[in-house]
Design an enzyme around this catalytic site. Structure first.
Site, PDB file in Angstrom:
ATOM      1  CE  LYS A 180       2.298   6.770  16.692  1.00 51.07           C
ATOM      2  NZ  LYS A 180       1.791   5.718  15.778  1.00 51.07           N
TER       3      LYS A 180
HETATM    4  C1  LIG Z   1       2.187   5.403  14.446  1.00 47.66           C
HETATM    5  C2  LIG Z   1       1.719   4.098  13.910  1.00 47.66           C
HETATM    6  C3  LIG Z   1       2.510   3.338  13.034  1.00 47.66           C
HETATM    7  C4  LIG Z   1       3.840   3.819  12.518  1.00 47.66           C
HETATM    8  O1  LIG Z   1       4.800   3.938  13.522  1.00 47.66           O
HETATM    9  P1  LIG Z   1       6.111   4.812  13.306  1.00 47.66           P
HETATM   10  O2  LIG Z   1       6.820   4.828  14.597  1.00 47.66           O
HETATM   11  O3  LIG Z   1       5.621   6.185  12.892  1.00 47.66           O
HETATM   12  O4  LIG Z   1       6.879   4.179  12.212  1.00 47.66           O
HETATM   13  C5  LIG Z   1       2.029   2.100  12.645  1.00 47.66           C
HETATM   14  N1  LIG Z   1       0.841   1.644  13.060  1.00 47.66           N
HETATM   15  C6  LIG Z   1       0.050   2.357  13.891  1.00 47.66           C
HETATM   16  C7  LIG Z   1      -1.261   1.799  14.299  1.00 47.66           C
HETATM   17  C8  LIG Z   1       0.463   3.603  14.357  1.00 47.66           C
HETATM   18  O5  LIG Z   1      -0.312   4.303  15.186  1.00 47.66           O
END
Ligand SMILES: *Cc1c(COP(=O)(O)O)cnc(C)c1O
Length: 465
Positions: free
Chosen positions: A112
């Site tokens: 993120k």
């Molecule tokens: C947010 C997240 C996901 C999923 O990603 P999306 O974009 O919502 O599909 C997978 N793994 C981790 C560690 C995340 O923080």
């Protein structure tokens, strides 16, 4: 570059307006009207460039007149300066044709940060130009919240409220959200699951009086700027493995479909992507949909990969918009059915379109732990439970197509989920030194009911006017 809503009824916006708007006023998500294409020569020219330079070349065509070249370059440079790895998104080889893309070297140890750090910078530039202040409200299954707090803490013209499902995030995730001391950030523990948090966030956006009163802005992956920044590492990794002269496949641990949709856009831009493989945990609504053609809610079961415990996968709406030939009315109808009946059926045409690009698979709890153990034994790498779901699903995809290099996205650092990793391997991964005192810092959090009026009242009271 113009941005249109997936439901066809909201105003057409510039990149900057779409970024500050978040959810479209018809309930849809903003997407670029056309996807800019890079030629094979332009893609080949990315080889050997810095991550930041690739980010600039990939993002620039989407941002229109909103930023000057110098502004965008500066934002990208500041965004990644604090990452703990010079490559930003390094590739590690797991097996002859299987690679792990490490996306956890940012400040909060999950992918993120790649987008949130950039949009923190872009928001600052745009808000200063417009002399505006905003209230950011975000819903998180664990990692978006800390990444948003990290990107916006201490800013004068932004208040940040993060809704997370009480008791359903890991302790490291929770502490990353509750220990920052800046007065402009607020962690709210909601009595509900992630879908409840995201549902309330969408209800706030659809309460136009509240939305306008507080200057509501969103940084969930409903915000197109998030998705845009995530396209970049599909390019850097594919080019490192021989693109555009060689095709590459990706397996993406998926919840809200933001990350994998960024991969789809990379393909639309001309990157030679063979398959995009959706990897889900036991909350497998996307895998079931790809296999059976209906999107049907069964209820979320908490898992050891909590950031993927999601049933209303927001960005899947963007994928459907493409699959339905950009027919906003059709998408509005599907989303209405989901809201009222908890299910919708994808048309045969649209399913064929989805299956052209995407494969899918799911991995349950026991198998996820096994994969963490096997990966350590075979490669020496510790992977987090989300990344392990990816590695587990990728195995099947590699068997079907052994000739194409597979890149599995490692979405978080194993130290964010030490309990699951320890259960699988007996090893407890340590936090990086800059976070070593996380468990000593005091926490600040407000428990709140899963209730729109209560949430809105709290935000009105706590935000700085
Ligand atoms: C947010 C997240 C996901 C999923 O990603 P999306 O974009 O919502 O599909 C997978 N793994 C981790 C560690 C995340 O923080």
């Amino acid at each position: 570059m113009r941005y249109i809503s997936t439901r066809g009824q909201a105003p057409v916006l510039s990149f900057g307006e779409a970024m500050l708007t978040g959810l479209a006023r018809d309930g849809g998500l903003y997407v670029p009207e056309t996807v800019p294409v890079m030629t094979a020569d332009e893609i080949a020219a990315l080889a050997g460039l810095s991550y930041e330079e690739v980010a600039f070349r990939v993002m620039r065509p989407f941002t229109g007149d909103t930023f000057t070249e110098a502004e965008l370059k500066g934002a990208i440079a500041r965004a990644y300066a604090g990452f703990g790895h010079a490559a930003r998104a390094p590739l590690k080889q797991l097996a002859p044709n299987h690679f792990l893309l490490e996306l956890f070297h940012g400040p909060t140890l999950a992918f993120k940060d790649f987008a949130m750090q950039v949009i923190g910078q872009l928001f600052q530039i745009e808000l200063a130009k417009q002399g505006r202040r905003i209230t950011i409200v975000g819903a998180t299954s664990g990692d978006t919240g800390s990444a948003a707090i990290e990107a916006f803490r201490g800013l004068d013209n932004v208040d940040v409220f993060i809704l997370f499902p009480h008791g359903r995030v890991s302790e490291v995730q929770r502490r990353q959200m509750t220990t920052p001391i800046e007065g402009n950030v607020h962690a709210l523990a909601v009595d509900g699951d992630f879908d409840d948090c995201q549902g309330k966030l969408k209800d706030m956006f659809n309460d136009f009086a509240f939305r306008d009163e507080v200057g509501l802005a969103g940084v969930n992956s409903i915000n197109f700027a998030r998705v845009l920044a995530q396209i970049v590492y599909f390019f850097t990794s594919a080019v490192a493995l021989g693109a555009p002269h060689r095709k590459v496949s990706f397996t993406v641990p998926t919840g809200n479909f933001g990350d994998i949709f960024a991969g789809f856009l990379a393909k639309e831009m001309g990157l030679p992507v063979e398959r995009l493989v959706i990897a889900t945990n036991q909350n497998d609504i996307l895998d079931r949909c790809l296999k059976a053609g209906d999107y049907t809610k069964h209820g979320v079961t908490p898992s050891i990969s909590p950031s993927m415990d999601i049933e209303v996968s927001s960005n899947f709406e963007r994928a459907l918009f493409w699959a339905y030939g950009k027919d906003g009315a059709a998408i509005a109808e599907l989303m209405d059915e989901l809201k009222t009946r908890g299910t919708f059926t994808v048309s045969a045409n649209a399913m064929a379109h989805l299956r052209d690009t995407y494969d899918s698979g799911s991995v349950g709890e026991a198998r996820t732990l096994e994969v963490i153990g096997e990966t350590l034994k075979e490669t020496g790498e510790l992977v987090c439970p989300h990344s392990a779901v990816g590695v587990g699903v990728a195995a099947g995809a590699i068997e079907r197509d052994p000739g194409t290099p597979m890149v599995t996205l490692a979405t978080a650092h194993p130290a964010k989920f030490p309990d699951a990793v320890e259960e699988a391997t007996g090893l407890r991964p340590a936090l990086p030194p800059r976070m070593a005192d996380l468990f000593e810092r005091p926490e600040r959090v407000t428990r709140v009911a899963n209730d729109l009026a209560a949430l809105e009242a709290l935000i009105r009271k706590e935000r700085r006017a």
